[in-house]
Design an enzyme around this catalytic site. Structure first.
Site, PDB file in Angstrom:
ATOM      1  CD  GLU A  80     -39.983  39.146 -45.652  1.00 11.35           C
ATOM      2  OE1 GLU A  80     -38.865  39.198 -46.183  1.00 11.35           O
ATOM      3  OE2 GLU A  80     -40.958  38.633 -46.251  1.00 11.35           O
ATOM      4  CD  GLU A  81     -43.287  37.201 -48.360  1.00  9.56           C
ATOM      5  OE1 GLU A  81     -42.644  37.919 -49.133  1.00  9.56           O
ATOM      6  OE2 GLU A  81     -43.029  35.992 -48.181  1.00  9.56           O
TER       7      GLU A  81
ATOM      8  CG  ASP B 107     -37.700  34.893 -45.318  1.00  9.55           C
ATOM      9  OD1 ASP B 107     -38.675  34.130 -45.472  1.00  9.55           O
ATOM     10  OD2 ASP B 107     -37.667  36.039 -45.803  1.00  9.55           O
TER      11      ASP B 107
ATOM     12  CG  ASP C 213     -41.013  33.233 -48.489  1.00 10.83           C
ATOM     13  OD1 ASP C 213     -40.926  33.663 -47.332  1.00 10.83           O
ATOM     14  OD2 ASP C 213     -40.966  33.966 -49.494  1.00 10.83           O
TER      15      ASP C 213
ATOM     16  CG  HIS D  28     -41.503  36.583 -43.046  1.00 13.39           C
ATOM     17  ND1 HIS D  28     -42.659  36.267 -43.729  1.00 13.39           N
ATOM     18  CD2 HIS D  28     -40.494  36.276 -43.886  1.00 13.39           C
ATOM     19  CE1 HIS D  28     -42.344  35.806 -44.929  1.00 13.39           C
ATOM     20  NE2 HIS D  28     -41.048  35.796 -45.055  1.00 13.39           N
TER      21      HIS D  28
ATOM     22  CG  HIS E  94     -43.341  35.327 -53.211  1.00 16.57           C
ATOM     23  ND1 HIS E  94     -42.866  36.608 -53.306  1.00 16.57           N
ATOM     24  CD2 HIS E  94     -42.864  34.847 -52.043  1.00 16.57           C
ATOM     25  CE1 HIS E  94     -42.116  36.887 -52.242  1.00 16.57           C
ATOM     26  NE2 HIS E  94     -42.100  35.828 -51.468  1.00 16.57           N
TER      27      HIS E  94
HETATM   28 ZN   LIG Z   1     -39.998  35.220 -46.792  1.00 15.54          ZN
END
Ligand SMILES: [Zn+2]
Length: 684
Positions: free
Chosen positions: A377-378, A405, A340, A330, A502
Site C-alpha cells: 500500500e505504501e 489503515d 501505520d 494493508h 513513516h
Molecule cells: Zn498506511
C-alpha cells in the site's frame, strides 16, 4: 442493546442483535496487543523477507478462525534504495551538512535494526544533481504560483519544501512541471515536531532526526503497479502486457529528510524573506532563495519487478454468495509501522477472531465476507489495486468495502464514507462501547463538539444527533474500490498526537508509550470494523441512504456554480445537472421509503440499490486520468489526499477551462440521470 431496536435495512433486528452482542464480546485487548507486538517485531517493507513473515502470520490467524484463506502474489515494479546522499555547501564552498543523518533518539529499543530501510521516496528517479536552492513552503500549487509571481525561476534548481497540506507526490509533480532538477521534502517542527509538543522519546511528536519516508507516485493519475493500469499484475502476466511507468512517476530525484538535515540548508539560504505564512518553527528567518547555498543530491534506486503478497480470507455467504462484503487493511510498513498500518492489522485480526467465534457456533453470513491483508500500500495502494483489477466482475456486485489503515494513534474516533453509508457508520458506533465510557458514538460527538468550540466562533450550532463523517479522497486502499470500481466504501480510525508517521520510531515502544498502552482502542476498532462486516453481510436490505447522497451532490453543484461565477465562467449552464440531481433526490426518497419497511422481492431491490452507485461511474473516466471513473469523488490532481467532489467539473473550473467544464457538466448530468433511472426502474 435493546432487543426491540429498529435498524435501517432490517425488517426485524432481534436475531441479528443477539449475533452482534456475541460478536462484541470476543475481540480482546490483550490479544490485540500480542498481535501488534508480533507484527511489529521487525521491519516489514513490501516484498522483503520481513514482509513475508507477516504474510504467514496473518494467513495462520485467518485459517485458525475458519476462513478459506489464500496467499495471492502479484509481480509489480518497486524501487528499493541503494544510495541516498545529500550534501550542502555555502557560497564559499564550505560544507554545511552531509546526510542523511541516521534516525536516532535516546533509548528506543528498535531503531538500530540493520533491516531499517534508509529514508527514501518510493517512485523517485535515480540521479546525481547539483543546484541552487529554492524554498517552496508546502509545495502546493498556490505556493509554486507565489514563487512564479515573485519571478523566481525553478529551472535547474533544487526545491526544498515541507511536508503537510497535500500528498508528497503532488509537491514533486508541480516541481517537475516548473523545471526543477530535484526536490528535498523535510518535516518542519511546526507541523509535527516540537512546536506541537514534546518530541519522542519524551512525548509523541517528531524528533530532530525523524524522517517521513513515502511514495511520490503520481497516484492522482492512477495507483497500483505503475506498469499495469487497469490490469492485474498476476505472476503469469506477460511483459508485453505491461506499459511504460512514465506517466505515473516523477523523472527527477526526490529525497525526504529530517529537520536536523534541513536546518543548515534553510539557515544559509539567501534571497527574499518568506511570506509570513511560510515561516516554519526553526529558530531563524526563512528565505526563498536562490543564493547562499547549493546542494548535491545523489539517489540510486534499484527498480525491479518484485513479488508482493495479499492474504485473502473468505466466509461464503449462505443466501447471496456472489455479493461480497470486503474488509481490508494493508500489512506492509515503511519500517515497523506500529500505528501505520499494524494497529489496523491487529484490529482486523481481532475482528476476524470475533467472526471466527460466530462461525464456530454455526452462524453463516447471508453475504460472503472477504477479509483482505494488502501488501505494498505504501508504494501506491498496489496490493489492493491489483486485486480489484483482477476481480472487476465480482466488484460489480460487491456491496461494501470497509477500510482501516492507521487504526489507532489515540482516542479520537473518526470516519469517512461515501454519503450513502454515513448514517450506517454513525448508527453502528452507537452499539460499540468506548474505553472512555459510554459508546463510541457519544465520545465521537463530544470530541467533535469540543473541536467545534475551538475553531468556529459564531458557527451554526451542532446537531447533537449528528457527527461529521468525511469524504473519501485518497491515501489508502478504498481508492480502487470506490473510485475505480464503484463499491460503496468507508474508512475508520482513532486519532491522536502522532509525530512519527513513516519514521523508524513508529514502533511498539512509541505505541505503548503514546497511543494506547492497554490496547483498548485496538479492541474498540476491532469491534467497529467487525460489526460493519457482520451487519452489512446479514442485512435484509442494503442500508444505503441515497437521500443523503443526493443532498450532498446538490450541495456540491451549488458550490461549483458559485465558484464558476467567481471565476468568471458565467455562461456555464448548470441547469441539466441540477435537474438530474433533483430527479435523483425524488427517486431516492421513494426508494428510501421501501428500504425502511422492506418486503417483496428483496434480491431485486438490493440489486437496484447496488447498481445505483455503479451508475455514478463514467466509462471514459476523468479527463487525463481515465483510471478514475467516479463522477462524484476523486483525489485532487493538486491535493492527492483530499477529496475533490464532482472532480471533472471542479477541476475544469479551477483550470478556467469553460469548454471542458461544460463537457464535464454534461457527463455528470448523464451519470445522475442514470442513477435516478436505476432507482426508478424499481419504483415503477
Ligand atoms: Zn498506511
Amino acid at each position: 442493546m435493546a432487543a426491540t431496536q429498529a435498524v435501517f435495512g432490517y425488517s426485524n433486528f432481534d436475531a441479528e442483535s443477539k449475533i452482534e452482542e456475541k460478536f462484541l464480546t470476543v475481540p480482546d485487548a490483550r490479544l490485540a496487543g500480542q498481535e501488534l507486538k508480533t507484527l511489529t517485531a521487525e521491519p516489514h517493507l513490501a516484498a522483503t523477507p520481513g514482509d513475508r513473515r507477516t504474510v504467514d502470520y496473518v494467513a495462520q490467524k485467518f485459517r485458525a478462525a475458519g476462513l478459506e484463506t489464500e496467499i495471492v502474489p502479484y509481480r509489480v515494479l518497486l524501487n528499493q534504495p541503494k544510495v541516498v546522499r545529500v550534501e550542502a555547501h555555502d557560497a564559499a564552498g564550505k560544507l554545511l551538512m552531509s546526510g542523511p543523518t541516521p534516525e536516532h533518539v535516546d533509548n528506543d529499543p528498535y531503531q538500530d535494526d540493520p533491516n531499517v530501510v534508509m529514508p527514501f521516496n518510493s517512485s523517485s528517479a535515480s540521479g546525481d544533481v547539483n543546484g541552487e536552492v529554492i524554498y517552496a513552503n508546502y509545495g502546493r500549487l498556490e505556493d509554486f504560483n507565489e514563487l512564479a509571481a515573485q519571478h523566481i525561476d525553478l529551472h535547474g534548481k533544487i526545491v526544498i519544501c515541507r511536508y503537510g497540506m497535500n500528498f508528497r507526490g503532488v509537491k514533486v509533480y508541480i516541481a517537475e512541471q516548473r523545471g526543477a532538477a530535484g526536490v528535498l521534502i523535510y518535516s518542519d517542527p511546526q507541523d509535527d515536531g516540537y512546536y506541537k509538543g514534546d518530541p519522542y522519546p519524551i512525548g509523541p511528536w517528531r524528533p530532530e532526526t525523524g524522517v517521513q519516508r513515502g511514495s511520490v507516485q503520481y497516484l492522482f493519475k492512477y495507483p497500483g503497479d505503475p506498469e499495469t493500469p487497469g490490469v492485474a499484475s498476476t505472476p503469469d502476466l506477460p511483459d508485453s502486457a505491461r506499459v511504460s511507468p512514465d506517466g505515473n512517476q516523477p523523472h527527477i530525484v526526490s529525497i525526504p529528510i529530517s529537520y536536523h538535515d534541513a536546518a543548515p540548508i534553510l539557515e544559509a539560504l539567501k534571497g527574499p524573506s518568506v511570506p509570513q505564512g511560510w515561516q516554519g518553527a526553526l529558530p531563524f528567518r526563512y528565505h526563498l532563495g536562490p543564493g547562499g547555498v547549493t546542494v548535491h543530491l545523489v539517489s540510486q534506486q534499484d527498480y525491479q519487478r518484485r513479488t508482493i503478497w495479499d492474504v485473502i480470507g473468505k466466509i461464503p455467504g449462505s443466501e447471496y454468495p456472489n455479493d461480497w462484503v470486503v474488509v481490508g487493511n494493508h500489512r506492509d510498513a515503511w519500517v515497523y509501522g506500529a500505528v501505520d498500518p499494524s494497529s489496523g492489522t491487529a484490529a482486523m485480526l481481532e475482528a476476524v477472531h470475533g467472526v471466527g467465534a460466530l462461525l464456530r457456533e454455526g452462524w453463516r453470513p447471508k453475504r460472503t465476507i472477504v477479509f483482505c491483508s494488502w501488501d505494498a500500500e505504501e508504494e501506491g495502494l498496489i496490493g489492493s489495486t491489483e486485486w480489484v483489477e483482477q476481480h472487476a466482475a465480482e466488484m460489480n456486485h460487491a456491496v461494501a468495502y470497509f477500510n482501516v489503515d492507521v487504526a489507532v494513534s489515540g482516542p479520537d474516533f473518526s470516519a469517512s464514507a461515501v454519503p450513502s453509508l454515513k448514517q450506517f457508520i454513525r448508527d453502528l458506533t452507537r452499539d460499540v462501547p468506548s474505553p472512555a465510557g459510554g459508546t463510541v458514538f457519544e465520545q465521537w460527538r463530544v470530541y467533535h463538539a469540543n473541536d467545534e468550540t475551538h475553531r468556529a466562533v459564531g458557527a451554526a450550532s451542532l446537531d447533537l444527533n449528528q457527527v461529521h463523517v468525511g469524504d473519501l479522497g485518497s491515501g489508502s486502499d478504498y481508492t480502487p474500490f470506490l473510485q475505480h470500481a464503484g463499491v460503496p466504501s468507508t474508512d475508520i480510525g482513532s486519532d491522536g498526537s502522532y509525530g512519527v508517521y513513516h519514521s523508524t520510531f513508529d514502533d511498539f515502544a512509541w505505541y505503548t508509550q503514546n497511543a494506547d498502552p492497554h490496547f483498548e482502542y485496538l479492541q474498540e476498532m476491532a469491534r467497529v470494523l467487525g460489526l460493519e462486516a457482520v451487519r452489512m453481510a446479514d442485512t435484509d436490505v442494503l442500508p444505503y441512504d441515497y437521500v443523503a447522497y443526493a443532498r450532498e451532490i446538490s450541495g456540491y453543484l451549488e458550490a461549483a456554480k458559485t465558484k464558476a461565477r467567481e471565476t468568471g465562467l458565467n455562461s456555464l449552464d448548470f441547469t441539466p445537472a441540477e435537474t438530474a440531481a433533483a430527479r435523483l433526490t425524488e427517486a431516492a426518497q421513494r426508494i428510501h421509503a421501501l428500504e425502511a419497511s422492506p418486503s417483496g422481492d428483496l434480491a431485486r431491490l438490493n440489486g437496484t440499490l447496488r447498481e445505483t452507485e455503479t451508475a455514478l461511474l463514467t466509462e471514459s473516466g476523468l479527463p487525463n486520468r481515465p483510471w478514475y471513473r467516479h463522477t462524484i469523488y476523486a483525489p485532487g490532481e493538486y491535493t492527492g489526499y483530499a477529496a475533490v467532489v464532482i472532480p471533472g467539473v471542479n477541476e475544469a473550473i479551477d483550470a478556467k477551462d469553460a469548454a471542458r467544464a461544460a463537457q464535464q457538466l454534461a457527463v455528470l448530468a448523464q451519470a445522475l440521470d442514470r442513477a435516478a433511472q436505476t432507482l426508478d426502474q424499481f419504483n415503477r
